[in-house]
Design a protein around this motif. Structure first.
Motif, PDB file in Angstrom:
ATOM      1  N   GLU A 185       0.838  -1.204   0.000  1.00  0.00           N
ATOM      2  CA  GLU A 185       0.000   0.000   0.000  1.00  0.00           C
ATOM      3  C   GLU A 185       0.874   1.257   0.000  1.00  0.00           C
ATOM      4  O   GLU A 185       0.572   2.237  -0.688  1.00  0.00           O
ATOM      5  CB  GLU A 185      -0.933  -0.014   1.214  1.00  0.00           C
ATOM      6  CG  GLU A 185      -1.979  -1.116   1.183  1.00  0.00           C
ATOM      7  CD  GLU A 185      -2.811  -1.084  -0.076  1.00  0.00           C
ATOM      8  OE1 GLU A 185      -3.166   0.016  -0.533  1.00  0.00           O
ATOM      9  OE2 GLU A 185      -3.101  -2.161  -0.628  1.00  0.00           O
ATOM     10  N   LYS A 186       1.956   1.241   0.770  1.00  0.00           N
ATOM     11  CA  LYS A 186       2.874   2.380   0.776  1.00  0.00           C
ATOM     12  C   LYS A 186       3.575   2.525  -0.572  1.00  0.00           C
ATOM     13  O   LYS A 186       3.825   3.642  -1.039  1.00  0.00           O
ATOM     14  CB  LYS A 186       3.900   2.215   1.901  1.00  0.00           C
ATOM     15  CG  LYS A 186       3.316   2.364   3.301  1.00  0.00           C
ATOM     16  CD  LYS A 186       4.408   2.255   4.350  1.00  0.00           C
ATOM     17  CE  LYS A 186       3.842   2.447   5.760  1.00  0.00           C
ATOM     18  NZ  LYS A 186       4.893   2.330   6.795  1.00  0.00           N
ATOM     19  N   LYS A 188       2.328   1.692  -3.483  1.00  0.00           N
ATOM     20  CA  LYS A 188       1.353   2.259  -4.416  1.00  0.00           C
ATOM     21  C   LYS A 188       1.194   3.762  -4.175  1.00  0.00           C
ATOM     22  O   LYS A 188       1.030   4.533  -5.116  1.00  0.00           O
ATOM     23  CB  LYS A 188       0.007   1.559  -4.265  1.00  0.00           C
ATOM     24  CG  LYS A 188       0.004   0.130  -4.783  1.00  0.00           C
ATOM     25  CD  LYS A 188      -1.350  -0.522  -4.555  1.00  0.00           C
ATOM     26  CE  LYS A 188      -1.335  -1.975  -4.978  1.00  0.00           C
ATOM     27  NZ  LYS A 188      -2.626  -2.646  -4.725  1.00  0.00           N
ATOM     28  N   LYS A 189       1.244   4.161  -2.911  1.00  0.00           N
ATOM     29  CA  LYS A 189       1.151   5.589  -2.596  1.00  0.00           C
ATOM     30  C   LYS A 189       2.344   6.337  -3.189  1.00  0.00           C
ATOM     31  O   LYS A 189       2.188   7.426  -3.761  1.00  0.00           O
ATOM     32  CB  LYS A 189       1.094   5.793  -1.087  1.00  0.00           C
ATOM     33  CG  LYS A 189       0.952   7.252  -0.678  1.00  0.00           C
ATOM     34  CD  LYS A 189       0.859   7.392   0.839  1.00  0.00           C
ATOM     35  CE  LYS A 189       0.715   8.863   1.239  1.00  0.00           C
ATOM     36  NZ  LYS A 189       0.622   9.025   2.713  1.00  0.00           N
ATOM     37  N   ARG A 192       1.646   6.717  -6.832  1.00  0.00           N
ATOM     38  CA  ARG A 192       0.618   7.722  -7.134  1.00  0.00           C
ATOM     39  C   ARG A 192       1.157   9.140  -7.017  1.00  0.00           C
ATOM     40  O   ARG A 192       0.764  10.028  -7.766  1.00  0.00           O
ATOM     41  CB  ARG A 192      -0.581   7.564  -6.193  1.00  0.00           C
ATOM     42  CG  ARG A 192      -1.377   6.304  -6.373  1.00  0.00           C
ATOM     43  CD  ARG A 192      -2.715   6.399  -5.662  1.00  0.00           C
ATOM     44  NE  ARG A 192      -2.594   6.723  -4.253  1.00  0.00           N
ATOM     45  CZ  ARG A 192      -2.476   5.818  -3.283  1.00  0.00           C
ATOM     46  NH1 ARG A 192      -2.426   4.542  -3.587  1.00  0.00           N
ATOM     47  NH2 ARG A 192      -2.388   6.190  -2.030  1.00  0.00           N
ATOM     48  N   GLU A 271      -6.352   5.497  -3.209  1.00  0.00           N
ATOM     49  CA  GLU A 271      -5.688   4.352  -2.587  1.00  0.00           C
ATOM     50  C   GLU A 271      -6.289   3.030  -3.059  1.00  0.00           C
ATOM     51  O   GLU A 271      -5.579   2.078  -3.370  1.00  0.00           O
ATOM     52  CB  GLU A 271      -5.800   4.456  -1.066  1.00  0.00           C
ATOM     53  CG  GLU A 271      -5.125   3.306  -0.328  1.00  0.00           C
ATOM     54  CD  GLU A 271      -5.234   3.445   1.173  1.00  0.00           C
ATOM     55  OE1 GLU A 271      -4.892   2.482   1.884  1.00  0.00           O
ATOM     56  OE2 GLU A 271      -5.669   4.516   1.647  1.00  0.00           O
ATOM     57  N   LYS A 272      -7.607   2.964  -3.112  1.00  0.00           N
ATOM     58  CA  LYS A 272      -8.301   1.746  -3.507  1.00  0.00           C
ATOM     59  C   LYS A 272      -9.154   1.920  -4.753  1.00  0.00           C
ATOM     60  O   LYS A 272      -9.770   0.952  -5.213  1.00  0.00           O
ATOM     61  CB  LYS A 272      -9.213   1.273  -2.364  1.00  0.00           C
ATOM     62  CG  LYS A 272      -8.499   0.883  -1.078  1.00  0.00           C
ATOM     63  CD  LYS A 272      -7.735  -0.424  -1.250  1.00  0.00           C
ATOM     64  CE  LYS A 272      -7.153  -0.886   0.079  1.00  0.00           C
ATOM     65  NZ  LYS A 272      -6.400  -2.151  -0.062  1.00  0.00           N
TER      66      LYS A 272
END
Length: 336
Positions: A185-186, A188-189, A192, A271-272
């Motif tokens: 998740e980090k 992907k952040k 982004r 995020e999702k």
């Protein structure tokens, strides 16, 4: 050969590539994220993708897509696409990530995307449609293998936090740990929030198996198209602008037609959830069409998507409203 047999072969073909990809896993591709996956070139020529304006981002190793078009009037067109990277899946190798960053042709081969698809279409109710396509990413500054700064920030999240010791995993590889989900998740952040652009080109051809019979005298090609796509991501605000210019040539029953399809899409990366809107001009139908799209990342490797579009059918000339839901399954790397 019957049409349903072709679908079975496509499934078998997909699982074969899954096996090859797992056996010939290349360390460099362990850093691919299941996020912002490009559309299928083979679906594009069949108008089965949820969006018309295609992304330009780097390819993945193996992707399968299931899509269904619900057309106004309650007509339904289900389809299946398999996209894969032939270079890696047929044994291609990179010495290291530095080779990927410094040698253009190695990076070019690593980002080839070969695509196969089939669909039942209401435009040809008695025929099975099938297609093939090739997509080439010429440049993607946000490719995490190419972008050293972004790659290093993702390394810090995905690599082990502690030294596993000489008798355990190599510290240069990803290992399973309880924090891996959070690490992705980090990562992907970080993706982004990185500014950057991408450019890709592609070609696809579609054919018809008349009366669902795959025999030499029953198969005809009816559409060819080639395109160029570019995009730019603005970074921390999560906004991306994407443009596409496509030339399409189509064989008709009475006459042939061609035209240019060009459009722009705006995307918001979350995020999702990724949401976008697009507007494009179709030179074949001389119409301006638009649509809205969303894709959700709720399960690792699985992307759920749906779009709502208004467009003019290039074959019938009728205006249609289409609802296109579907699923993408990223088989490039198992994320646990």
């Amino acid at each position: 050969m019957e049409a349903n047999r072709l679908i079975n072969y496509l499934f078998l073909f997909g699982w074969l590539y899954i096996g090859i990809a797992q056996e010939n896993n290349t360390e460099a591709f362990r850093y691919k994220l299941d996020y912002s996956i490009p559309e299928s070139p083979a679906f594009a020529v069949l108008d089965a993708n949820p969006t018309t304006v295609l992304r330009a981002t780097a390819a993945q190793e193996v992707i399968t897509q299931l899509a269904t078009n619900f057309i106004s009037g309650n007509n339904v067109s289900p389809g299946l696409a398999i996209d894969f990277n032939p270079y890696f899946n047929f044994g291609g190798r990179l010495q290291n990530i530095e080779e990927y960053r410094t040698k253009y042709w190695s990076r070019f081969l690593a980002n080839l995307q070969l695509s196969l698809a089939t669909i039942n279409a209401t435009d040809f109710p008695d025929d099975m449609l099938f297609s093939g396509g090739l997509r080439m990413t010429l440049w993607d500054s946000k490719d995490i293998l190419y972008n050293k700064a972004l790659g290093e920030s993702i390394d810090r999240e995905l690599l082990p936090k502690e030294d596993p010791g000489p008798h355990h995993h190599d510290p240069g590889t990803i290992v399973e740990n309880n924090a891996l989900k959070i690490a992705y998740e980090k990562a992907k952040k970080a993706y982004r929030q990185q500014k950057g652009g991408a450019l890709s080109i592609g070609y696809a051809v579609a054919g018809r198996a008349r009366n669902n019979a795959f025999k030499t005298d029953s198969i005809i090609t009816y559409r060819h198209q080639a395109w160029i796509s570019g995009q730019y991501d603005f970074g921390k605000n999560g906004i991306s602008i994407n443009s596409m210019l496509m030339y399409r040539y189509q064989h008709g029953n009475l006459s042939n037609s061609d035209g240019v399809i060009g459009g722009i899409a705006l995307r918001k990366y979350g995020e999702k959830l990724i949401i976008s809107s697009e507007i494009y001009h179709n030179g074949q139908t001389e119409s301006i069409n638009f649509g809205a799209y969303a894709e959700a990342y709720l399960i690792p490797n699985i992307t759920l998507f749906a779009s709502l579009k208004k467009e003019v059918n290039a074959i019938t000339g009728e205006e249609e409203v289409l609802f296109k839901p579907g699923i993408k399954w990223n088989l490039s790397e198992s994320k646990k």
